[in-house]
Design a protein around this motif. Structure first.
Motif, PDB file in Angstrom:
ATOM      1  N   PHE A  74      49.347  35.252  45.452  1.00 35.25           N
ATOM      2  CA  PHE A  74      50.002  35.203  44.058  1.00 35.25           C
ATOM      3  C   PHE A  74      48.960  34.267  43.185  1.00 35.25           C
ATOM      4  N   LEU A  75      48.419  33.054  43.556  1.00 36.69           N
ATOM      5  CA  LEU A  75      47.751  32.312  42.847  1.00 36.69           C
ATOM      6  C   LEU A  75      46.310  33.156  42.478  1.00 36.69           C
ATOM      7  N   THR A  76      45.746  33.839  43.540  1.00 38.54           N
ATOM      8  CA  THR A  76      44.406  34.909  43.138  1.00 38.54           C
ATOM      9  C   THR A  76      44.644  35.641  42.090  1.00 38.54           C
ATOM     10  N   ALA A  77      46.045  36.266  42.039  1.00 39.41           N
ATOM     11  CA  ALA A  77      46.509  37.213  40.964  1.00 39.41           C
ATOM     12  C   ALA A  77      46.528  36.638  39.592  1.00 39.41           C
ATOM     13  N   LEU A  78      46.944  35.477  39.766  1.00 42.84           N
ATOM     14  CA  LEU A  78      46.980  34.890  38.534  1.00 42.84           C
ATOM     15  C   LEU A  78      45.619  34.263  38.077  1.00 42.84           C
ATOM     16  N   SER A  79      44.759  33.976  38.900  1.00 46.93           N
ATOM     17  CA  SER A  79      43.513  33.644  38.252  1.00 46.93           C
ATOM     18  C   SER A  79      42.755  34.816  37.747  1.00 46.93           C
ATOM     19  N   GLY A  80      43.290  35.995  38.166  1.00 45.15           N
ATOM     20  CA  GLY A  80      42.831  37.090  37.683  1.00 45.15           C
ATOM     21  C   GLY A  80      42.836  37.422  36.193  1.00 45.15           C
ATOM     22  N   ALA A  81      43.958  37.074  35.984  1.00 43.61           N
ATOM     23  CA  ALA A  81      44.758  37.205  34.598  1.00 43.61           C
ATOM     24  C   ALA A  81      44.030  36.097  33.766  1.00 43.61           C
ATOM     25  N   PHE A  82      43.408  35.050  34.071  1.00 49.25           N
ATOM     26  CA  PHE A  82      42.419  33.977  33.444  1.00 49.25           C
ATOM     27  C   PHE A  82      41.051  34.691  33.174  1.00 49.25           C
ATOM     28  N   VAL A  83      40.812  35.364  34.108  1.00 55.76           N
ATOM     29  CA  VAL A  83      39.511  36.009  34.189  1.00 55.76           C
ATOM     30  C   VAL A  83      39.507  37.127  32.934  1.00 55.76           C
ATOM     31  N   ALA A  84      40.664  37.771  32.855  1.00 55.02           N
ATOM     32  CA  ALA A  84      40.755  38.767  31.926  1.00 55.02           C
ATOM     33  C   ALA A  84      41.069  38.362  30.661  1.00 55.02           C
ATOM     34  N   GLY A  85      41.821  37.148  30.626  1.00 57.90           N
ATOM     35  CA  GLY A  85      41.859  36.584  29.166  1.00 57.90           C
ATOM     36  C   GLY A  85      40.987  36.080  28.670  1.00 57.90           C
ATOM     37  N   LEU A  86      40.100  35.713  29.448  1.00 64.75           N
ATOM     38  CA  LEU A  86      38.513  34.803  28.748  1.00 64.75           C
ATOM     39  C   LEU A  86      37.532  35.815  28.743  1.00 64.75           C
ATOM     40  N   ASP A  87      37.817  37.215  29.211  1.00 60.88           N
ATOM     41  CA  ASP A  87      36.521  37.987  29.426  1.00 60.88           C
ATOM     42  C   ASP A  87      35.540  37.148  30.135  1.00 60.88           C
ATOM     43  N   ALA A  88      36.092  36.542  31.293  1.00 56.24           N
ATOM     44  CA  ALA A  88      35.005  35.853  32.111  1.00 56.24           C
ATOM     45  C   ALA A  88      34.161  36.742  33.081  1.00 56.24           C
ATOM     46  N   GLY A  89      34.757  38.059  33.192  1.00 53.95           N
ATOM     47  CA  GLY A  89      33.923  38.827  34.035  1.00 53.95           C
ATOM     48  C   GLY A  89      32.604  39.280  33.628  1.00 53.95           C
ATOM     49  N   LEU A  90      32.587  39.079  32.381  1.00 54.53           N
ATOM     50  CA  LEU A  90      31.315  39.308  31.452  1.00 54.53           C
ATOM     51  C   LEU A  90      30.155  38.368  31.562  1.00 54.53           C
ATOM     52  N   VAL A  91      30.479  37.017  31.969  1.00 51.51           N
ATOM     53  CA  VAL A  91      29.660  36.076  32.172  1.00 51.51           C
ATOM     54  C   VAL A  91      28.320  36.281  33.303  1.00 51.51           C
ATOM     55  N   TYR A  92      28.816  36.530  34.616  1.00 51.40           N
ATOM     56  CA  TYR A  92      28.086  36.893  35.605  1.00 51.40           C
ATOM     57  C   TYR A  92      28.643  38.184  36.475  1.00 51.40           C
TER      58      TYR A  92
END
Length: 240
Positions: free
Chosen positions: A145-163
């Motif tokens: 559940f915590l891992t899924a929530l952290s994925g929402a933060f990745v999506a919300g900040l476009d963090a997947g584009l950084v690396y």
């Protein structure tokens, strides 16, 4: 304002595609809400619900309404003008995580309630190993559940584009800008590099925990249904 600062070269056809995606999502959410509330009201009126089940039904219907409210609150954050900010318009990652977390709770509670009614509960001897397996399964659930929530933060900040390299992030195992924000705690929720790093670590930890849960379950005599569930969990974790 959003059009001027983001996607200002978007064509009408491209806008329609995004608009219909959003519209379909909202309509589907309303259909899901009606699929919960209308049958629940019918069963309640017919007297087919036991006293405990009435509590479950009220809680689930409340979660459905709360989920819709959270969705509106999340979208609203992406339309707020921030004159002092140079960031591109986006929904709040906090509200996005809350919306996703609420959806996961609603889905899990619905599935658990449905399976509890359809399948009889196994009466197993409460051995020390079985208690440990149950505790470990609950801990693994919380980790996922915590891992899924952290994925929402990745999506919300476009963090997947950084690396976009793995297992290293760029040329480093631990990126230089991991703790670039001050205070340090702010990095966990608002630094795209830290958010992506945490999501990677949580994902790897989740898969490791599921694998350990599977290996531990092999040492315990479990019913066929429980063994299938653990095996399916491992298969889905590897595919994810």
């Amino acid at each position: 304002t959003v059009f001027n600062s983001l996607n200002h070269d978007m064509t009408l056809t491209e806008f329609k595609f995004i608009w219909y995606m959003e519209y379909s999502h909202r309509m589907w959410g309303r259909v899901v809400g009606l699929a919960y509330i209308l049958p629940a009201a019918y069963f309640w009126r017919k007297g087919w619900l036991s006293r405990p089940m009435k509590g479950y039904v009220l809680a689930l219907c409340g979660l459905v309404c709360f989920q819709g409210l959270l969705g509106w609150y999340m979208v609203k954050s992406g339309l707020e003008e921030k004159p002092d900010s140079y960031d591109i318009p986006r929904v709040s990652q906090y509200r996005l995580a809350a919306h996703l977390g609420s959806a996961l709770v609603l889905y899990s509670a619905s599935l658990w309630t449905g399976l509890s009614l359809l399948l009889p509960r196994h009466k197993l001897p409460e051995t020390h190993q079985l208690i440990r397996l149950r505790q470990y399964a609950h801990g693994t659930t919380a980790l996922i559940f915590l891992t899924a929530l952290s994925g929402a933060f990745v999506a919300g900040l476009d963090a997947g584009l950084v690396y976009n390299s793995f297992p290293k992030m760029g040329e480093h195992w631990i990126p230089d800008d991991l703790l670039a924000f001050s205070p340090i705690l702010k990095n966990i929720f608002e630094n795209p590099t830290t958010v992506q790093f945490d999501h990677r670590i949580l994902g790897i930890t989740s898969v490791t925990a599921v694998t350990a849960l599977y290996l531990f379950s092999r040492k315990i005599p479990l019913p066929r249904r429980a063994r299938m569930a653990v095996t399916s969990l491992l298969a889905v974790a590897c595919m994810q």
